[in-house]
Design a protein around this motif. Structure first.
Motif, PDB file in Angstrom:
ATOM      1  N   ARG A 153       0.813  -1.223   0.000  1.00  0.00           N
ATOM      2  CA  ARG A 153       0.000   0.000   0.000  1.00  0.00           C
ATOM      3  C   ARG A 153       0.843   1.268   0.000  1.00  0.00           C
ATOM      4  NH1 ARG A 153      -2.560   1.753   5.810  1.00  0.00           N
ATOM      5  NH2 ARG A 153      -0.594   1.880   6.961  1.00  0.00           N
ATOM      6  N   SER A 154       2.108   1.158   0.367  1.00  0.00           N
ATOM      7  CA  SER A 154       2.955   2.348   0.428  1.00  0.00           C
ATOM      8  C   SER A 154       3.410   2.811  -0.953  1.00  0.00           C
ATOM      9  CB  SER A 154       4.183   2.085   1.303  1.00  0.00           C
ATOM     10  OG  SER A 154       5.055   1.142   0.697  1.00  0.00           O
ATOM     11  N   ARG A 194      21.019   3.990  -4.512  1.00  0.00           N
ATOM     12  CA  ARG A 194      20.260   3.158  -5.439  1.00  0.00           C
ATOM     13  C   ARG A 194      19.186   2.330  -4.749  1.00  0.00           C
ATOM     14  NH1 ARG A 194      23.205  -2.156  -7.541  1.00  0.00           N
ATOM     15  NH2 ARG A 194      21.043  -2.838  -7.297  1.00  0.00           N
ATOM     16  N   ASP A 195      19.419   1.941  -3.486  1.00  0.00           N
ATOM     17  CA  ASP A 195      18.476   1.057  -2.793  1.00  0.00           C
ATOM     18  C   ASP A 195      17.258   1.783  -2.228  1.00  0.00           C
ATOM     19  OD1 ASP A 195      20.040  -1.155  -3.319  1.00  0.00           O
ATOM     20  OD2 ASP A 195      21.142  -1.029  -1.422  1.00  0.00           O
ATOM     21  N   ARG A 212      10.235  -0.933  -5.691  1.00  0.00           N
ATOM     22  CA  ARG A 212      10.472  -0.910  -4.246  1.00  0.00           C
ATOM     23  C   ARG A 212      10.942   0.490  -3.851  1.00  0.00           C
ATOM     24  NH1 ARG A 212       7.519  -5.256  -3.515  1.00  0.00           N
ATOM     25  NH2 ARG A 212       8.350  -7.078  -4.628  1.00  0.00           N
ATOM     26  N   MET A 213      10.469   0.995  -2.740  1.00  0.00           N
ATOM     27  CA  MET A 213      10.813   2.369  -2.350  1.00  0.00           C
ATOM     28  C   MET A 213      10.859   2.517  -0.837  1.00  0.00           C
ATOM     29  SD  MET A 213       9.015   5.973  -3.481  1.00  0.00           S
ATOM     30  CE  MET A 213       7.404   5.594  -2.765  1.00  0.00           C
ATOM     31  N   GLU A 214      11.888   3.212  -0.364  1.00  0.00           N
ATOM     32  CA  GLU A 214      11.975   3.648   1.028  1.00  0.00           C
ATOM     33  C   GLU A 214      11.417   5.068   1.087  1.00  0.00           C
ATOM     34  OE1 GLU A 214      12.902   1.837   3.558  1.00  0.00           O
ATOM     35  OE2 GLU A 214      13.499   0.090   2.366  1.00  0.00           O
ATOM     36  N   VAL A 218      13.330   8.769   0.605  1.00  0.00           N
ATOM     37  CA  VAL A 218      13.166   9.443  -0.684  1.00  0.00           C
ATOM     38  C   VAL A 218      12.601  10.844  -0.463  1.00  0.00           C
ATOM     39  CG1 VAL A 218      11.898   9.444  -2.873  1.00  0.00           C
ATOM     40  CG2 VAL A 218      12.944   7.332  -2.038  1.00  0.00           C
ATOM     41  N   PHE A 219      11.633  10.957   0.430  1.00  0.00           N
ATOM     42  CA  PHE A 219      11.041  12.265   0.743  1.00  0.00           C
ATOM     43  C   PHE A 219      12.117  13.236   1.229  1.00  0.00           C
ATOM     44  CE2 PHE A 219       9.058  15.489   3.258  1.00  0.00           C
ATOM     45  CZ  PHE A 219       7.787  15.686   2.726  1.00  0.00           C
ATOM     46  N   ARG A 220      12.950  12.769   2.147  1.00  0.00           N
ATOM     47  CA  ARG A 220      13.985  13.642   2.716  1.00  0.00           C
ATOM     48  C   ARG A 220      14.957  14.119   1.643  1.00  0.00           C
ATOM     49  NH1 ARG A 220      19.089  13.001   4.656  1.00  0.00           N
ATOM     50  NH2 ARG A 220      19.077  10.743   4.343  1.00  0.00           N
ATOM     51  N   HIS A 221      15.430  13.204   0.836  1.00  0.00           N
ATOM     52  CA  HIS A 221      16.363  13.577  -0.235  1.00  0.00           C
ATOM     53  C   HIS A 221      15.680  14.489  -1.253  1.00  0.00           C
ATOM     54  CE1 HIS A 221      20.003  11.260   0.592  1.00  0.00           C
ATOM     55  NE2 HIS A 221      19.216  10.305   1.062  1.00  0.00           N
TER      56      HIS A 221
END
Length: 323
Positions: A153-154, A194-195, A212-214, A218-221
């Motif tokens: 769901r994320s 990359r991860d 796949r996403m962290e 990603v938001f912070r970067h």
């Protein structure tokens, strides 16, 4: 005189199938309110089973050509920014070239994920400045619905399919920031990250894989790097936030858009926002927003625009252009 890559036309295409947030409530622990609150997304479009990325790209390209009053015979170069090309090879760009009936010039793909359109614009600008091309179709097109994990769901509620395109043509300018066309670009990448955002498939694994996403990382970067690249590009031509008429950002998440605008020192009344209607369409989102912004009457000739995006790699960048 300075040779500039000037926008002549813009267009976009969204598949007919519209998927509202409520669609996911039956299979996931989520809700329309949850998705809206965290992303600003209300709906997205999914390609039909018989539609490929090159089909979406060709529809957007034709719309841009029509807007420019030009035909495929007028085009020297096609660049398609995509991470979801129809096949490993040949390029989606050559497929678009064929669909448009164009038998001259050259075509290739650029892969920088969500930053792909910015990278493609920078490449087109360089090729036009060098004299390799006089006219270019720059297209962002994606079918991310084909690489979603529908149990996550994320991520699966965030992405959609679509395409957008610009027609660029070489024109002589005076070498000042009053010139129409692309004024500055800034491109960056850092493979250490990359991860944070990737697809767990490809040639090495012999399967397509899924995204796949962290998300938090990603938001912070994104907020940090997008504001910085936009400032850097503006500084290259001696401009600042007060000179900007419109920021046209990658349409990933309304909170990223708002936070980046705040860091840039630009009010949300000067930001083109379309994420609510199509979700994150990766490389397609900026040209989609440009096309919608023009249709709405927001973007007008002579306006100074900042476009910025970040995607897997990580890769990020910005383009300053006068419409």
């Amino acid at each position: 005189m300075t040779r500039r890559a000037v926008v002549q036309g813009v267009g976009h295409y969204l598949p007919d199938r519209v998927v509202e947030n409520s669609h996911f409530e039956a299979t996931l622990d989520t809700s329309d309110a949850w998705i809206r609150e965290r992303s600003g997304i209300e709906r997205r479009h999914f390609a039909a089973d018989d539609q490929a990325t090159s089909d979406l790209a060709a529809f957007a390209a034709q719309a841009a050509l029509d807007d420019a009053g030009m035909t495929a015979d007028d085009i020297d170069l096609i660049i398609v920014a995509t991470s979801t090309a129809d096949m490993t090879f040949p390029s989606a760009a050559t497929m678009v070239q064929n669909k448009l009936g164009m038998t001259r010039g050259f075509a290739f793909d650029v892969q920088a994920v969500c930053a792909g359109f910015v990278f493609a614009l920078a490449n087109a600008d360089a090729l036009i400045q060098s004299g390799q091309a006089n006219t270019a179709l720059v297209i962002g097109a994606e079918t991310f619905s084909r690489i979603m994990d529908w149990t996550d769901r994320s991520t699966c509620v965030l992405f959609g399919d679509g395409a957008g395109a610009l027609v660029l043509r070489a024109e002589d300018g005076q070498g000042t920031t009053d010139d129409r066309g692309i004024l500055a670009t800034d491109l960056n990448s850092d493979g250490r990250y990359r991860d944070l955002l990737y697809v767990d498939g490809g040639v090495a694994t012999q399967n397509t894989g899924q995204l796949r996403m962290e998300g938090k990382e990603v938001f912070r970067h994104a907020v940090e790097k997008l504001a910085k690249t936009a400032h850097t590009a503006l500084e290259k031509v001696g401009l600042g936030a007060d000179d900007v008429d419109w920021v046209v950002p990658h349409q990933a998440n309304i909170r990223i858009i708002q936070s980046t605008a705040k860091r840039l020192g630009v009010g949300m009344d000067r930001v083109v926002v379309t994420v609510q209607d199509h979700g994150n369409t990766s490389a397609a989102s900026i040209p989609l927003a440009l096309s919608v912004g023009k249709q709405r009457g927001q973007i007008k000739p002579g306006d100074l625009l900042v476009t910025e995006a970040i995607g897997g790699g990580l890769a990020w960048g910005s383009v300053i252009l006068r419409w």
